[in-house]
Design a protein around this motif. Structure first.
Motif, PDB file in Angstrom:
ATOM      1  N   ASP A 151      -6.676  -3.069   3.025  1.00 37.14           N
ATOM      2  CA  ASP A 151      -5.991  -3.615   4.195  1.00 37.14           C
ATOM      3  C   ASP A 151      -4.539  -3.869   3.801  1.00 37.14           C
ATOM      4  O   ASP A 151      -4.210  -4.869   3.168  1.00 37.14           O
ATOM      5  CB  ASP A 151      -6.666  -4.903   4.641  1.00 37.14           C
ATOM      6  N   TYR A 152      -3.686  -2.934   4.156  1.00 31.92           N
ATOM      7  CA  TYR A 152      -2.277  -3.037   3.755  1.00 31.92           C
ATOM      8  C   TYR A 152      -1.630  -4.292   4.332  1.00 31.92           C
ATOM      9  O   TYR A 152      -0.772  -4.905   3.687  1.00 31.92           O
ATOM     10  CB  TYR A 152      -1.523  -1.791   4.225  1.00 31.92           C
ATOM     11  N   SER A 153      -2.042  -4.700   5.532  1.00 31.71           N
ATOM     12  CA  SER A 153      -1.409  -5.863   6.162  1.00 31.71           C
ATOM     13  C   SER A 153      -1.681  -7.166   5.408  1.00 31.71           C
ATOM     14  O   SER A 153      -0.969  -8.143   5.591  1.00 31.71           O
ATOM     15  CB  SER A 153      -1.864  -5.997   7.617  1.00 31.71           C
ATOM     16  N   SER A 154      -2.700  -7.184   4.547  1.00 30.08           N
ATOM     17  CA  SER A 154      -3.018  -8.397   3.784  1.00 30.08           C
ATOM     18  C   SER A 154      -2.385  -8.395   2.392  1.00 30.08           C
ATOM     19  O   SER A 154      -2.540  -9.361   1.642  1.00 30.08           O
ATOM     20  CB  SER A 154      -4.535  -8.546   3.646  1.00 30.08           C
ATOM     21  N   MET A 155      -1.678  -7.322   2.044  1.00 29.38           N
ATOM     22  CA  MET A 155      -1.106  -7.200   0.708  1.00 29.38           C
ATOM     23  C   MET A 155       0.191  -7.999   0.572  1.00 29.38           C
ATOM     24  O   MET A 155       0.880  -8.279   1.560  1.00 29.38           O
ATOM     25  CB  MET A 155      -0.840  -5.730   0.374  1.00 29.38           C
ATOM     26  N   ILE A 156       0.507  -8.378  -0.675  1.00 33.00           N
ATOM     27  CA  ILE A 156       1.781  -9.019  -0.992  1.00 33.00           C
ATOM     28  C   ILE A 156       2.668  -7.976  -1.655  1.00 33.00           C
ATOM     29  O   ILE A 156       2.270  -7.339  -2.636  1.00 33.00           O
ATOM     30  CB  ILE A 156       1.576 -10.219  -1.943  1.00 33.00           C
ATOM     31  N   LEU A 157       3.844  -7.768  -1.111  1.00 32.64           N
ATOM     32  CA  LEU A 157       4.752  -6.760  -1.639  1.00 32.64           C
ATOM     33  C   LEU A 157       5.624  -7.349  -2.750  1.00 32.64           C
ATOM     34  O   LEU A 157       5.956  -8.545  -2.722  1.00 32.64           O
ATOM     35  CB  LEU A 157       5.633  -6.211  -0.519  1.00 32.64           C
ATOM     36  N   PRO A 158       5.994  -6.538  -3.729  1.00 33.99           N
ATOM     37  CA  PRO A 158       6.829  -7.032  -4.839  1.00 33.99           C
ATOM     38  C   PRO A 158       8.163  -7.588  -4.339  1.00 33.99           C
ATOM     39  O   PRO A 158       8.729  -7.113  -3.345  1.00 33.99           O
ATOM     40  CB  PRO A 158       7.045  -5.774  -5.697  1.00 33.99           C
ATOM     41  N   ASN A 159       8.635  -8.639  -5.029  1.00 35.41           N
ATOM     42  CA  ASN A 159       9.966  -9.229  -4.817  1.00 35.41           C
ATOM     43  C   ASN A 159      10.107 -10.000  -3.502  1.00 35.41           C
ATOM     44  O   ASN A 159      11.226 -10.332  -3.102  1.00 35.41           O
ATOM     45  CB  ASN A 159      11.061  -8.155  -4.883  1.00 35.41           C
ATOM     46  N   THR A 160       8.982 -10.248  -2.811  1.00 35.30           N
ATOM     47  CA  THR A 160       9.057 -11.076  -1.601  1.00 35.30           C
ATOM     48  C   THR A 160       8.939 -12.547  -1.981  1.00 35.30           C
ATOM     49  O   THR A 160       8.474 -12.897  -3.076  1.00 35.30           O
ATOM     50  CB  THR A 160       7.947 -10.722  -0.609  1.00 35.30           C
ATOM     51  N   SER A 161       9.361 -13.429  -1.079  1.00 33.40           N
ATOM     52  CA  SER A 161       9.239 -14.869  -1.309  1.00 33.40           C
ATOM     53  C   SER A 161       8.965 -15.571   0.013  1.00 33.40           C
ATOM     54  O   SER A 161       9.145 -14.990   1.095  1.00 33.40           O
ATOM     55  CB  SER A 161      10.519 -15.430  -1.943  1.00 33.40           C
TER      56      SER A 161
END
Length: 559
Positions: A151-161
């Motif tokens: 589920d891509y919508s539940s993923m945390i992307l790198p460098n986000t805060s």
């Protein structure tokens, strides 16, 4: 033996997304070609590989010893794929001394590769011919989302805060929940608890970090543009070759949704009718259907693809495009019957809790209902591909009398008509007269499910059944034709191939009250004299009563 013109009916005649031919020349078919083809099929929709058939569909036979032994072939494929791909292989006699190895490949539940690291996928090129090409690393998440493994919508992307989320958007979200009668318990939560409850953030060793869904819904514009560059939408309005509007909407999802809805409303015209002293608006396009189609586009699209959702008004109709093909298991033939399973499960759940999406997951029913209830053609998904889902709403006049028929039926029954019954009625409407098998073909719904709906519609008087047994045909209720003064057409549909001319004339007389010679000429396609003789015969038999003088004679049924 010359095999140039040998073809056999037990095999397909051409290649497709799920069918591949491989010839086995005298020099031998390379092992890696078979293994790579199997991997490509497994990473797509599965399918069948025919070894011993040329690209043009001509059977040339399998020669290589490894591929003439089904057990050896299956074992070799399993040992040269990671994870091992289990296939079913069978050597089939093609006649003329030729054999073909048929290899059945199931759709993989993950991503498979050759044992030397090649990851491939079967695709359709622009000209609709198939090819096996690399599945690149950036496509892995898309593929896993498509088959329900990620589920891509539940993923945390790198460098986000956590600072990438916008408090103004959060306030707007709360207002949206109130306005759309969403989950009111969410309004009682503090901001951080609200974010956690909706899945906008996840706890990590580095603190709270936003998910893709969180960025999409309440992210700052700059953060969305940086981390999810394919988000947002495009709105276009075309008239012929003239571009009346062409706007890029780079906003969080709820604001994008509202912006598109505003543009839709500004262009969606209505006509009014009166039903039981109540004025009812008939729109060019159903707003509820548009909302559901737009929700589907945002909810089920592939956010790893850089393209955006687009909405386009044209002279022919309304079109909504969504990046990414149908999710695994969904195709044009089962849109209304397949169990819903979203590509972005978290995002779909959020939409439901906000009051934006249909809570049962059956928004597709509302999309179809919005066209069919007005006697218009179904929404058209036929131009969808593995890269894009496209729904087109044709622009056409509503059939007001059909709509009135539906309104009366719903009022009498005290509940909305089912989408299945509505599809049956519109199939009959467009065909005028149709068999049960024709209804099944037109609706693409299971016959056992349709049977009950057809029988109910006949019992309730919306359909009339003509004939018996396997010869049964169906037409719309006489009430529908009478409302439009189309009794002649109704009687003609009733009588095709089953009622003699005199019975057709009598039926028309009973339906209209009185008829003229011109009516008989029209319904039976007769010249004036044969029509006159038929009317005179029925009058002499006492079945019709003639009224008026010779030039203005009318005829009515005697009883």
């Amino acid at each position: 033996m010359n095999t140039d013109n040998l073809s056999f009916p037990q095999f397909p005649s051409r290649e497709s997304l799920t069918i591949e031919f491989k010839s086995d020349p005298k020099s031998g078919l390379p092992d890696k070609v078979v293994v790579e083809t199997v991997v490509g099929l497994a990473n797509a929709e599965g399918g069948t590989l025919y070894v011993g058939i040329n690209d043009d569909g001509i059977v040339s036979g399998v020669r290589t010893p490894r591929w003439r032994d089904p057990d050896l072939a299956a074992a070799y494929i399993a040992s040269h794929t990671i994870p091992p791909v289990a296939v079913v292989a069978e050597l089939v006699e093609a006649g003329e001394g030729l054999d073909v190895l048929v290899i059945e490949v199931s759709k993989a539940t993950g991503i498979v590769a050759t044992n030397d690291g090649k990851v491939l996928k079967r695709r359709l090129k622009i000209d609709k011919t198939p090819e096996t090409s690399p599945l690149f690393p950036q496509e892995f998440i898309s593929r896993l989302s498509e088959i329900g493994r990620c589920d891509y919508s539940s993923m945390i992307l790198p460098n986000t805060s956590y600072a990438d989320l916008d408090n103004d958007e959060r306030r707007r979200l709360r207002s949206f929940i109130r306005d759309n009668r969403g989950d009111s318990t969410l309004l009682e939560l503090e901001n951080e608890d609200l974010d956690k409850a909706l899945g906008f953030v996840n706890e990590t060793p580095h603190g709270l970090l936003p998910t893709v869904a969180g960025l999409l819904l309440i992210g700052k514009k700059a953060s969305i543009r940086r981390f999810v560059p394919g988000a947002g939408a495009v709105f276009q309005h075309l008239s012929g070759t003239e571009v009346l509007a062409n706007e890029e909407i780079e906003l969080p999802l709820l604001r994008s949704f509202d912006a598109l809805l505003d543009r839709f409303r500004a262009r969606n015209t209505e006509v009014e009718i009166t039903q039981d002293l109540v004025r009812i608006a008939i729109p060019t396009f159903s707003e509820r259907a548009f909302r559901e189609a737009l929700v589907n586009a945002f909810c089920h699209r592939d956010y790893t693809i850089l393209n955006r959702v687009s909405v386009r008004f044209t002279d022919d109709g309304l079109e909504i495009n969504s990046p990414g093909g149908f999710v695994s298991g969904v195709d044009l033939n089962n849109l209304l019957t397949v169990e819903p399973h979203p590509r972005n499960a978290l995002l779909a759940d959020i939409f439901k809790r906000l009051g934006l999406a249909e809570r049962t997951g059956r928004g597709i029913d509302l999309i179809f209902e919005g066209s069919l209830v007005y006697g218009r053609p179904s929404p058209d998904y036929s131009e969808s591909t593995e890269e894009n889902v496209r729904v087109f709403f044709p622009k056409c006049e509503a059939d007001v009398n059909f709509f009135r028929l539906i309104l009366e039926y719903q009022k009498r029954n005290g509940k909305p008509i089912s989408i299945q019954s509505l599809m049956v009625l519109t199939a009959v409407l467009f065909s005028k007269r149709i068999t049960f098998e024709g209804i099944v073909a037109a609706t693409k719904l299971p016959a056992n499910r349709l049977k009950r709906h057809v029988e109910t519609l006949v019992e309730d008087g919306l359909l009339e059944c003509k004939g018996s047994g396997s010869e049964r045909d169906f037409i719309l209720s006489p009430k529908f034709y009478k409302a439009q003064n189309r009794e002649i057409e109704m009687v003609r549909q009733s009588g095709i191939g089953s009622v003699r001319n005199d019975e057709l004339v009598m039926q028309l007389a009973r339906e209209k009250g009185c008829i003229t010679r011109a009516d008989v000429m029209q319904i039976l396609s007769l010249e004036a004299q044969p029509a006159y003789r038929l009317l005179r015969k029925l009058t002499d038999q006492g079945r019709l009563i003639r009224e008026g003088d010779r030039r203005t004679s009318t005829y009515r049924a005697s009883s």
